[in-house]
Enzyme design. Structure first.
Site, PDB file in Angstrom:
ATOM      1  N   ASN A 196      64.853  41.485  19.411  1.00 30.36           N
ATOM      2  CA  ASN A 196      64.038  41.920  18.284  1.00 30.36           C
ATOM      3  C   ASN A 196      64.777  41.517  17.013  1.00 30.36           C
ATOM      4  O   ASN A 196      65.761  42.150  16.632  1.00 30.36           O
ATOM      5  CB  ASN A 196      63.850  43.441  18.372  1.00 30.36           C
ATOM      6  CG  ASN A 196      62.992  43.986  17.244  1.00 30.36           C
ATOM      7  OD1 ASN A 196      62.603  43.266  16.331  1.00 30.36           O
ATOM      8  ND2 ASN A 196      62.709  45.284  17.314  1.00 30.36           N
TER       9      ASN A 196
ATOM     10  N   ARG B  29      60.276  40.225  20.553  1.00 32.50           N
ATOM     11  CA  ARG B  29      59.308  41.012  19.800  1.00 32.50           C
ATOM     12  C   ARG B  29      58.905  40.200  18.573  1.00 32.50           C
ATOM     13  O   ARG B  29      59.751  39.809  17.769  1.00 32.50           O
ATOM     14  CB  ARG B  29      59.925  42.322  19.339  1.00 32.50           C
ATOM     15  CG  ARG B  29      58.919  43.115  18.574  1.00 32.50           C
ATOM     16  CD  ARG B  29      59.490  44.312  17.916  1.00 32.50           C
ATOM     17  NE  ARG B  29      58.404  45.049  17.291  1.00 32.50           N
ATOM     18  CZ  ARG B  29      58.580  46.031  16.452  1.00 32.50           C
ATOM     19  NH1 ARG B  29      59.782  46.430  16.145  1.00 32.50           N
ATOM     20  NH2 ARG B  29      57.554  46.638  15.921  1.00 32.50           N
TER      21      ARG B  29
ATOM     22  N   HIS C 144      52.462  47.897  15.385  1.00 30.99           N
ATOM     23  CA  HIS C 144      52.971  48.881  16.369  1.00 30.99           C
ATOM     24  C   HIS C 144      52.184  48.838  17.676  1.00 30.99           C
ATOM     25  O   HIS C 144      52.206  49.789  18.452  1.00 30.99           O
ATOM     26  CB  HIS C 144      52.861  50.339  15.864  1.00 30.99           C
ATOM     27  CG  HIS C 144      53.810  50.709  14.774  1.00 30.99           C
ATOM     28  ND1 HIS C 144      53.487  51.635  13.807  1.00 30.99           N
ATOM     29  CD2 HIS C 144      55.071  50.300  14.503  1.00 30.99           C
ATOM     30  CE1 HIS C 144      54.505  51.770  12.984  1.00 30.99           C
ATOM     31  NE2 HIS C 144      55.486  50.974  13.373  1.00 30.99           N
TER      32      HIS C 144
ATOM     33  N   ARG D 129      56.580  54.104   2.297  1.00 34.39           N
ATOM     34  CA  ARG D 129      55.358  53.359   1.973  1.00 34.39           C
ATOM     35  C   ARG D 129      54.238  54.316   1.592  1.00 34.39           C
ATOM     36  O   ARG D 129      54.109  55.388   2.192  1.00 34.39           O
ATOM     37  CB  ARG D 129      54.893  52.537   3.178  1.00 34.39           C
ATOM     38  CG  ARG D 129      55.803  51.400   3.527  1.00 34.39           C
ATOM     39  CD  ARG D 129      55.169  50.536   4.613  1.00 34.39           C
ATOM     40  NE  ARG D 129      56.196  49.818   5.330  1.00 34.39           N
ATOM     41  CZ  ARG D 129      56.268  49.735   6.650  1.00 34.39           C
ATOM     42  NH1 ARG D 129      55.353  50.315   7.406  1.00 34.39           N
ATOM     43  NH2 ARG D 129      57.240  49.072   7.218  1.00 34.39           N
TER      44      ARG D 129
ATOM     45  N   GLU E 260      59.131  50.328  23.361  1.00 32.21           N
ATOM     46  CA  GLU E 260      58.546  49.010  23.099  1.00 32.21           C
ATOM     47  C   GLU E 260      59.310  47.917  23.848  1.00 32.21           C
ATOM     48  O   GLU E 260      58.721  46.971  24.358  1.00 32.21           O
ATOM     49  CB  GLU E 260      58.566  48.724  21.595  1.00 32.21           C
ATOM     50  CG  GLU E 260      57.551  49.574  20.838  1.00 32.21           C
ATOM     51  CD  GLU E 260      57.914  49.775  19.383  1.00 32.21           C
ATOM     52  OE1 GLU E 260      58.893  50.497  19.112  1.00 32.21           O
ATOM     53  OE2 GLU E 260      57.233  49.217  18.522  1.00 32.21           O
TER      54      GLU E 260
END
Ligand code: ADP
Length: 400
Positions: free
Chosen positions: A7, A90, A179, A240, A385
């Protein structure tokens, strides 16, 4: 089969080596500060963590170091790189064309390069990680697993924004969703746990971390999700803003003279829980401050919780029902107070949790917090993940 999952971030490279026969993580770690110094943290089960500071000029050098550590006598878990059967990457964005996890070919890399304009932050490091692997292990099957591909079946009226259609057609401005690997993993895990075919389930999955997204999974397919063209859309997050009236942006740019970069920095890094509370992006700190009477911390929590509730409600409406609700990621897996607040006053939708179980949950395992007799099953499911990427990589590499 042994699968290395990578990743790559802008200055980092996370890795995990899986033994797929036992579903075991043999080793994992993180290279950080790539291009500006370099550190590696390398972990193996039942061993002390190994940490080093070492010059990592680019992702290629970082990968070389990872492979060295994995094979080294002192810190290693394999004796030769050849023991690695495949590599899974990823990749945040697969654009409109890469709809499924894919074996990496030249044309896949070329396409990823063409979509850098819509994925400027995550695209270049992912491509750098892939190229580093191709250079160091050219004969190994490599697979790209995209965060966006879980959403490739979403219908057009859910992904086209109501702005002039040419911006979709010509500029590919649309909802992509992110996601996806996490939402796909936890919804599949839940179906397994409930012992029901996923095709028969309507699930809302809440991935609540520093970045947060909520997805409606109907019959095993994502039909809608809160993140959009970028991970900026949706509920308020650590730093965010999530969705706001777009005119706020142009108004602030006009009245304060902000450049697009300054405005993006405000919306991405200075908003959300941090922006409202003025204290922290970390939900734990906000919760403590709110408990101690800090009004803005309390307000930040309420905004977060309300955003989650509104998304759950709208997805129940879109799916015309709900069988299960899942909480996952840093906040979803750990913050009982957020789960409790989200599930408060949701009886109308069939959501009722056992408050004691929710508060005294067991960390790190799937955990049922449903109140006895409730219509909707509510679960905490730890996300994984990397394991999902390893599974896709195994499947595609075996077909190769
Ligand atoms: P990211 O999106 O960066 O992967 P995480 O999934 O790690 O983020 O989530 C970070 C959030 O999860 C933070 O707001 C933090 O408060 C919360 N969190 C993480 N671990 C814990 C914990 N052990 N207890 C309570 N909250 C936690």
């Amino acid at each position: 089969m042994k699968i290395l999952v990578l990743n790559a971030g802008s200055s980092s490279l996370k890795y995990q080596l899986f033994n797929m026969e036992t579903s075991e993580v043999l080793a994992k770690g993180n290279c950080e500060r790539i291009g500006a110094g370099g550190t590696v943290t390398h972990k193996r089960p039942n061993s002390d963590n190994y940490f080093e500071e070492i010059e990592l000029a680019d992702h290629g050098k970082a990968l070389e170091r990872v492979l060295y550590l994995l094979c080294s006598e002192e810190y290693g878990v394999i004796s030769d790189i050849k023991e690695i059967d495949a590599v899974g990457h990823r990749v945040a964005h697969g654009g409109e064309q890469l709809k499924e996890s894919s074996l990496i070919t030249e044309s896949v890399v070329k396409y990823l390069e063409t979509i850098i304009p819509i994925n400027p932050l995550h695209g270049p490091p992912a491509i750098a990680g892939i190229k580093a692997c191709l250079a160091l292990m050219p004969s190994l099957p490599q697979v790209a697993v995209f965060d966006t591909s879980f959403y490739s079946d979403i219908e057009d009226f859910r992904y086209v924004y109501p702005i002039p259609y040419e911006f979709y057609e010509n500029d590919k401005v649309r909802r992509y969703g992110f996601h996806g690997t996490s939402h796909r993993y936890v919804s599949a895990e839940l179906a397994k746990i409930l012992g029901k075919p996923i095709e028969q389930l309507k699930i809302v999955t809440c991935h609540l971390g520093n970045g947060s997204s909520i997805t409606a999974v109907d019959g095993g397919k994502a039909i809608d999700t809160s993140m959009g063209f970028t991970p900026q859309e949706g509920i308020a997050m650590g730093t965010r803003s999530g969705s706001i009236d777009p005119t706020v942006v142009t108004y602030l740019m006009k009245t304060k003279g902000y450049t697009p970069e300054q405005m993006e920095d405000i919306l991405n890094k200075k908003s959300g829980l941090l922006g409202v509370s003025g204290i922290s992006n970390d939900c734990r700190n906000i919760y403590e401050a709110a408990k101690n009477g800090d009004n803005r911390a309390e307000l930040a929590m309420k905004i977060l919780v309300n955003g989650i509730k509104k998304h759950i409600g709208s997805y129940v409406a879109e799916m015309n029902g709900l069988d299960a609700l899942v909480f996952t990621a840093g906040i979803g897996e750990n913050q009982w107070n957020i789960r409790e607040a989200v599930c408060e006053n949701m009886e109308y939708l069939g959501i009722e949790i056992d408050k004691e179980r929710n508060k005294n949950f067991t960390r790190g395992i799937p955990f049922d917090i449903t109140k006895e007799g409730a219509k909707v099953a509510t679960w905490i499911i730890p996300t994984d993940e990397e394991y999902m990427i390893a599974i896709d990589t195994q499947r595609l590499a075996s077909q190769n």
